[in-house]
Design an enzyme around this catalytic site. Structure first.
Site, mmCIF file in Angstrom:
data_model
loop_
_atom_site.group_PDB
_atom_site.id
_atom_site.type_symbol
_atom_site.label_atom_id
_atom_site.label_comp_id
_atom_site.label_asym_id
_atom_site.label_seq_id
_atom_site.Cartn_x
_atom_site.Cartn_y
_atom_site.Cartn_z
ATOM 1 N N VAL A 1 18.811 123.600 -5.311
ATOM 2 C CA VAL A 1 19.753 122.525 -5.614
ATOM 3 C C VAL A 1 20.824 122.479 -4.530
ATOM 4 O O VAL A 1 21.300 123.508 -4.048
ATOM 5 C CB VAL A 1 20.402 122.678 -7.010
ATOM 6 C CG1 VAL A 1 19.366 122.472 -8.101
ATOM 7 C CG2 VAL A 1 21.094 124.031 -7.167
ATOM 8 N N LYS A 2 21.171 121.258 -4.158
ATOM 9 C CA LYS A 2 22.228 121.036 -3.176
ATOM 10 C C LYS A 2 23.450 120.497 -3.903
ATOM 11 O O LYS A 2 23.341 119.576 -4.722
ATOM 12 C CB LYS A 2 21.782 120.040 -2.113
ATOM 13 C CG LYS A 2 22.888 119.676 -1.113
ATOM 14 C CD LYS A 2 22.530 118.458 -0.280
ATOM 15 C CE LYS A 2 23.706 118.079 0.621
ATOM 16 N NZ LYS A 2 23.485 116.819 1.354
#
Length: 349
Positions: A235-236
């Site tokens: 996840v960013k």
């Protein structure tokens, strides 16, 4: 030669010696065998594991368990003129890929047009991460809605190892985006591609009394949790800058323990709360580098890398600070943040 301590300046002790409220023993931390330790026990097929391992093995951070990804999708997200006017060489997609290669990045992330036009020349030289959806800025009045510009099969056919997508959690279009991204990620997994989700918040009500809570740790942490729920391998997220978004905006649900026992106002504690929400680190958290501010970019990038690493994050996905400056300086900046992840004296809190 400017050192990391020089860049951190008066914040060096504050950032390098902080001890987190949530102990690192509660987390799954990045390491060279992360794919085998974590994802080999999951439902990811062997081709997905191979794709993930290609990113973890590539570039200057290869074998460390950390990632340094160059993202250049801003030509769509922020318009090409706004993104590349400071450095027009990046209107040419080849220079984007060259920057990623020469700086030793783990992967290069960009749009279908950028990667497809160079795929035969470069897909075997650096891992490609195809960003599937974008928010274009040519509509008036401006709207925020992530739409698909390409399909998972395009990534597979060009030889990419991963796909990326954005969901604007909290927006009017978030339900539609969640459904479409879930389908795309399912197809990507079938084809053996890794998945990265940009877990961004977008809601005008998330700003209260002039304070922007789009980067609140509790809100962004929940966005990360939803991203992990969608099956993202990574996840960013934007680096958190404050807390108590749920309480201030007075919506959804939270618990006072989130603020008293699980986090503090220290930036490393705020980031660790994001890691906690990313399945205690089993889904890797990479933070974004943010916009270029010019002369302070090296200091800001160094602080972001230190915060992410010491919080238990998996690396940075940094673009504008690198490509909105001369090529050699962009390489130098990316190498700086990579050096932080390679430095054994900068430990996980």
């Amino acid at each position: 030669m400017t050192t990391i301590l020089d860049l951190l300046g008066k914040d060096a002790d504050y950032l390098l010696n902080h001890q987190c409220i949530i102990k690192k023993e509660a987390l799954t931390l990045p390491s060279g065998d992360f794919v085998s330790r974590v994802f080999a026990e999951s439902d990811r097929n062997n081709r997905v594991l191979r794709s993930l391992q290609q990113m973890f093995d590539h570039g200057r951070l290869g074998g460390s368990g950390y990632l340094s990804i160059l993202p250049v999708d801003q030509g769509v997200e922020h318009t090409a003129g706004a993104s590349f006017a400071k450095n027009p060489m990046y209107f040419d997609p080849e220079n984007i890929v060259r920057l990623a290669i020469e700086s030793g990045c783990s992967a290069v992330a960009s749009s279908y047009g950028v990667l497809s036009i160079l795929a035969r020349r470069y897909a075997h030289k650096i891992p490609f991460l195809l960003k599937l959806n974008h928010n274009e800025l040519l509509s008036y009045p401006t709207t925020y809605h992530q739409i698909f510009f390409s399909q998972v099969e395009d990534a597979y056919n060009m030889g990419a190892v991963a796909v990326g997508a954005t969901v604007y959690f909290g927006s009017e279009s978030s339900n539609e985006e969640i459904v479409s991204v879930a389908k795309a990620f399912s197809r990507a997994r079938e084809l053996g591609l890794a998945t990265v989700l940009w877990c961004y918040l977008r809601n005008p009500h998330f700003t209260r009394n002039g304070v922007d809570y789009h980067t609140a740790a509790d809100l962004t942490g929940q966005a990360d949790h939803l991203g992990a729920t969608l099956g993202a391998d990574i996840v960013k997220q934007k680096l958190p800058t404050l807390q108590e978004g749920f309480k201030t905006i007075n919506f959804s649900k939270t618990d006072d323990l989130v603020y008293s026992e699980l986090s503090s106002n220290h930036p490393i504690d705020l980031c660790r709360y994001q890691v906690l929400n990313s399945y205690c680190g089993k889904v890797g958290l990479i933070n974004s580098g943010g916009p270029s501010s010019g002369q302070n970019d090296f200091t800001e990038a160094a602080k972001t890398a230190v915060i992410n690493k010491r919080a238990g994050g998996m690396g940075l996905i940094l673009g504008r600070k690198a490509f909105q400056r001369p090529f050699s300086e962009g390489v130098q900046l990316l190498n700086l943040i990579q050096d932080i992840y390679l430095d054994p004296t900068i430990s996980i809190s």
